[in-house]
Design an enzyme around this catalytic site. Structure first.
Site, mmCIF file in Angstrom:
data_model
loop_
_atom_site.group_PDB
_atom_site.id
_atom_site.type_symbol
_atom_site.label_atom_id
_atom_site.label_comp_id
_atom_site.label_asym_id
_atom_site.label_seq_id
_atom_site.Cartn_x
_atom_site.Cartn_y
_atom_site.Cartn_z
ATOM 1 N N ASP A 9 0.732 -1.177 0.049
ATOM 2 C CA ASP A 9 0.074 -0.121 -0.186
ATOM 3 C C ASP A 9 1.016 1.445 0.176
ATOM 4 O O ASP A 9 0.487 2.244 0.643
ATOM 5 C CB ASP A 9 -0.861 0.025 1.204
ATOM 6 C CG ASP A 9 -2.026 -1.084 1.273
ATOM 7 O OD1 ASP A 9 -1.951 -1.832 0.202
ATOM 8 O OD2 ASP A 9 -2.793 -1.112 1.943
ATOM 9 N N HIS A 78 -10.447 7.291 1.063
ATOM 10 C CA HIS A 78 -9.073 7.080 0.803
ATOM 11 C C HIS A 78 -9.035 5.842 -0.273
ATOM 12 O O HIS A 78 -9.911 5.137 -0.214
ATOM 13 C CB HIS A 78 -7.975 6.693 1.979
ATOM 14 C CG HIS A 78 -8.346 5.510 2.645
ATOM 15 N ND1 HIS A 78 -9.469 5.322 3.538
ATOM 16 C CD2 HIS A 78 -8.028 4.095 2.313
ATOM 17 C CE1 HIS A 78 -9.294 4.043 3.904
ATOM 18 N NE2 HIS A 78 -8.660 3.247 3.125
ATOM 19 N N LYS A 103 -7.157 -4.586 -3.301
ATOM 20 C CA LYS A 103 -8.033 -5.286 -2.141
ATOM 21 C C LYS A 103 -9.199 -4.194 -1.504
ATOM 22 O O LYS A 103 -8.895 -2.995 -1.842
ATOM 23 C CB LYS A 103 -7.033 -5.382 -0.759
ATOM 24 C CG LYS A 103 -6.301 -4.402 -0.339
ATOM 25 C CD LYS A 103 -5.374 -5.208 0.642
ATOM 26 C CE LYS A 103 -4.343 -3.949 1.119
ATOM 27 N NZ LYS A 103 -4.974 -3.164 1.910
ATOM 28 N N CYS A 153 -1.904 -2.252 7.738
ATOM 29 C CA CYS A 153 -1.950 -3.066 6.823
ATOM 30 C C CYS A 153 -0.415 -4.156 6.415
ATOM 31 O O CYS A 153 -0.476 -5.091 6.023
ATOM 32 C CB CYS A 153 -2.141 -2.436 5.469
ATOM 33 S SG CYS A 153 -3.767 -1.614 5.418
#
Length: 204
Positions: A9, A78, A103, A153
């Site tokens: 990410d 976001h 995802k 994450c």
């Protein structure tokens, strides 16, 4: 031992100037690129057989988005699919990234192992592959995890990697965390589950 780097990410919205910015995100993007640029043929640095990335890619994730977020289970909007904020960071070198696992389209998703990569087979059919199957299909036994955010994450991805049977290491110097307390809890949980931790995370 076949080794993969999992870049979690590293997206515009999670870096300074983004809608859910994590301090140090820009530096992490550049540091990951520097790692990938290391001339491993000279014996310096770490050699990776495969490099993949994960990407938050929200369409309608329900209560994951909130106008009054608690920053635990709900967050400001976001990484909405189709927006510039969902793009991987401009300073992240993606030339060695073989697959991107998206995802969170319709629900919260913190772990890269919840994501899928989509490509076309030789006959034009769509093939959807999860991260664990992708890695196993290439004989990967060990993964190094880097990215944003250490306490969310990155943590979830590393825990799922270890639980899936991969020897898992988090390179903390190539991660950025949201809060010191959250990072400490994440580090304790990862250690307990057998994840190897190297270095110290970036904290704003």
């Amino acid at each position: 031992m076949t080794r993969a780097l999992v870049v979690v990410d590293v997206q515009r919205d999670f870096c300074p100037g983004g809608s859910l910015a994590v301090a140090g995100g820009d530096e992490v993007a550049r540091a990951i690129s520097a790692l990938l640029a290391t001339d491993t043929s000279t014996g310096r640095g770490i050699a990776y057989d495969h490099v993949v990335a994960t990407q938050d890619f929200h369409i309608d994730p329900g209560a994951h988005f909130s106008d009054t977020p608690d920053f635990v289970d709900s967050w400001p909007v976001h990484c909405r699919a189709g927006t510039s904020g969902a793009l991987l960071h401009d300073d992240l070198d993606t030339s060695r990234v073989e697959a991107v696992f998206r995802k969170g389209q319709y629900a919260a998703a913190y772990s890269g192992f919840e994501g899928v990569s989509t490509h076309l087979d030789p006959e034009g059919g769509e093939v959807v592959t999860g991260l664990a199957d992708w890695l196993r299909g290439r004989g990967v036994e060990q993964v190094h995890v880097v990215g944003i955010a250490t306490d969310h994450c990155v943590r979830a991805t590393a825990l799922d990697a270890a639980r899936a049977g991969f020897r898992t290491t988090v390179l903390l110097g190539l991660t950025a965390g949201i809060s010191a307390s959250g990072v400490e809890r994440a580090l304790a949980e990862m250690r307990e589950d057998g994840v190897t931790l190297v270095g110290d995370p970036v904290l704003g």
